[in-house]
Design an enzyme around this catalytic site. Structure first.
Site, PDB file in Angstrom:
ATOM      1  N   ALA A 127      12.964 -57.149  40.939  1.00 55.12           N
ATOM      2  CA  ALA A 127      12.169 -57.863  39.919  1.00 55.12           C
ATOM      3  C   ALA A 127      12.867 -57.985  38.560  1.00 55.12           C
ATOM      4  O   ALA A 127      13.029 -59.103  38.045  1.00 55.12           O
ATOM      5  CB  ALA A 127      10.799 -57.201  39.786  1.00 55.12           C
ATOM      6  N   GLN A 146      17.586 -53.276  52.154  1.00 55.59           N
ATOM      7  CA  GLN A 146      18.004 -52.955  50.779  1.00 55.59           C
ATOM      8  C   GLN A 146      18.259 -51.446  50.626  1.00 55.59           C
ATOM      9  O   GLN A 146      19.093 -51.032  49.835  1.00 55.59           O
ATOM     10  CB  GLN A 146      16.921 -53.375  49.767  1.00 55.59           C
ATOM     11  CG  GLN A 146      16.781 -54.868  49.577  1.00 55.59           C
ATOM     12  CD  GLN A 146      15.757 -55.481  50.504  1.00 55.59           C
ATOM     13  OE1 GLN A 146      15.542 -55.017  51.620  1.00 55.59           O
ATOM     14  NE2 GLN A 146      15.131 -56.569  50.068  1.00 55.59           N
ATOM     15  N   ASP A 196       6.926 -55.059  41.947  1.00 55.47           N
ATOM     16  CA  ASP A 196       7.250 -56.450  41.623  1.00 55.47           C
ATOM     17  C   ASP A 196       6.154 -57.080  40.768  1.00 55.47           C
ATOM     18  O   ASP A 196       6.407 -57.999  40.009  1.00 55.47           O
ATOM     19  CB  ASP A 196       7.464 -57.241  42.911  1.00 55.47           C
ATOM     20  CG  ASP A 196       8.746 -56.804  43.569  1.00 55.47           C
ATOM     21  OD1 ASP A 196       9.799 -57.390  43.287  1.00 55.47           O
ATOM     22  OD2 ASP A 196       8.694 -55.800  44.320  1.00 55.47           O
TER      23      ASP A 196
HETATM   24  O1  MRU Z   1      12.968 -58.600  47.976  1.00 56.68           O
HETATM   25  P1  MRU Z   1      13.550 -57.764  46.875  1.00 56.68           P
HETATM   26  O2  MRU Z   1      14.788 -57.032  47.294  1.00 56.68           O
HETATM   27  O3  MRU Z   1      13.715 -58.515  45.608  1.00 56.68           O
HETATM   28  O4  MRU Z   1      12.419 -56.629  46.600  1.00 56.68           O
HETATM   29  C1  MRU Z   1      12.686 -55.684  45.606  1.00 56.68           C
HETATM   30  C2  MRU Z   1      11.610 -54.665  45.457  1.00 56.68           C
HETATM   31  O5  MRU Z   1      10.569 -54.690  46.091  1.00 56.68           O
HETATM   32  C3  MRU Z   1      11.830 -53.625  44.389  1.00 56.68           C
HETATM   33  O6  MRU Z   1      11.268 -52.410  44.766  1.00 56.68           O
HETATM   34  C4  MRU Z   1      11.193 -54.108  43.083  1.00 56.68           C
HETATM   35  O7  MRU Z   1      11.627 -55.400  42.806  1.00 56.68           O
HETATM   36  C5  MRU Z   1      11.500 -53.215  41.923  1.00 56.68           C
HETATM   37  S1  MRU Z   1      13.152 -53.367  41.498  1.00 56.68           S
HETATM   38  C6  MRU Z   1      13.396 -52.382  40.180  1.00 56.68           C
END
Ligand code: MRU
Length: 350
Positions: free
Chosen positions: A48, A195, A236
């Site tokens: 995010a 991830q 997010d």
């Molecule tokens: O699909 P992504 O990799 O963008 O999802 C990311 C997440 O869900 C993270 O936990 C969230 O964005 C927090 S990042 C500091």
């Protein structure tokens, strides 16, 4: 190097291509906002806060490349760029928040195109610089929640790669380690885009923090067998009552933590809190390409039978009652969140 970096010499945006990690650390340069929207959608950059800063720099590229002769003309082009960037991914509120902040700065610049261009670039750079300060503040606050000897379960990637630098939940874990606390991290692999197995493991190796990767489905086993003391994840979009949308699988993790009396902490900058939404049911949940789920191979052979279909929600919502506390840059917020979150935002210091 920061995850997202503006190169003022040539007016380009530099990003780490996170799709290639951990096998390759490749820096790519983007020169127009359409490329930025594609990079966000295709998860070249993700997380995010990183998406927010990248969107802001997308507007900086739009201003940088604009050939408009009037301030009004350039503002029309910026509006168009903001519309396209805003549509690249729907769940992380940081994207819309960052675009609104840059457009607000643009709105205050009336004199001429050069001044407008500078105002937009400076506003984007400010968001990026603030992100690093905010993450370190959250890390300082959040590290008190971690005790020497803790095993911590972490979901997705919330490190430097998910932000401009340092990280949110992983930033708290990093700070505890830097404070000398002997910790061990269990890293949820985080299907389907992995991830955790790819990015969080890579980051923890860089920071020399001990860890093991686990299958997402194994989290309950480690929680129930008393092998985990804390659960940390990011967010997010957080609603006014504390419900939080985060990477798919977070809800089940929080449920299992709660069922085993293991505290679960969400680490979210206040830019991720959407007070306009009363509860998590109102948060838009991105549905991504089913191929992210289907396209797996073992030994070079496809795993799923030809013709199989898949559904791929990228996020889920963890209800606030499963959270033990929320770490923000203005301090740790405890229940009742509907009261305490609003006051945490009003305590804005940065
Ligand atoms: O699909 P992504 O990799 O963008 O999802 C990311 C997440 O869900 C993270 O936990 C969230 O964005 C927090 S990042 C500091």
């Amino acid at each position: 190097m920061r995850t997202v970096e503006w190169d003022g010499r040539c007016g380009e945006l530099r990003l780490i291509d996170q799709r290639l990690l951990p096998s390759e650390l490749k820096i790519i340069s983007l020169s127009d906002y359409n490329q930025v929207a594609d990079a966000i959608r295709d998860m070249v950059v993700r997380g995010a806060p990183a998406i927010g800063a990248t969107g802001a720099f997308g507007l900086a590229l739009a201003a940088q490349r604009s050939s408009a002769k009037t301030v009004e003309g350039m503002k029309v082009e910026l509006e168009e760029a903001a519309r396209l960037l805003r549509g690249s991914r729907p769940t992380a509120i940081n994207l819309g928040w960052a675009l609104d902040r840059v457009m607000e700065a643009a709105g205050q610049s009336e004199s001429n195109c050069d001044d407008l261009r500078i105002a937009v670039i400076n506003a984007a750079q400010k968001i990026a610089d603030e992100d690093v300060t905010i993450n370190r503040r959250m890390a300082e606050y959040g590290a008190v929640l971690i005790d020497d000897g803790d095993t911590i379960l972490h979901h997705c990637n919330t490190g430097a790669l998910a932000t401009v630098d340092w990280g949110t939940a992983l930033g708290v874990i990093r700070m505890a380690h830097e404070q000398g606390k002997r910790i061990h991290v269990l890293v949820d692999e985080t299907r389907p885009c992995l991830q955790g197995a790819r990015l969080t493991a890579w980051e923890l190796q860089q920071y020399h923090i001990p860890f093991d990767i686990i299958a997402d489905g194994a989290a309950g086993f480690f929680l129930r067998s008393g092998q985990v003391q804390k659960v940390f994840f990011g967010g997010d979009r957080m609603a006014a009552n504390g419900d939080v949308a985060n990477k798919i699988g977070t809800y089940m993790l929080a449920l299992a933590a709660n069922d085993n009396s293991v505290p679960a902490y969400a680490v979210v900058p206040t830019s991720t809190i959407d007070l306009l939404l009363a509860h998590g049911g109102l948060i838009p949940i991105e549905e991504r390409d089913p191929d992210e789920v289907l396209n797996i191979q073992v030994g070079g052979r496809p795993v799923v039978p030809t013709g199989a279909t898949a559904i791929n929600p990228a996020f889920d919502v963890t209800p606030h009652h499963l959270l033990s506390a929320i770490v923000t840059e203005n301090g740790i917020v405890y229940p009742p969140f509907d009261e305490n979150l609003a006051s945490a935002l009003s305590r804005l210091k940065i």
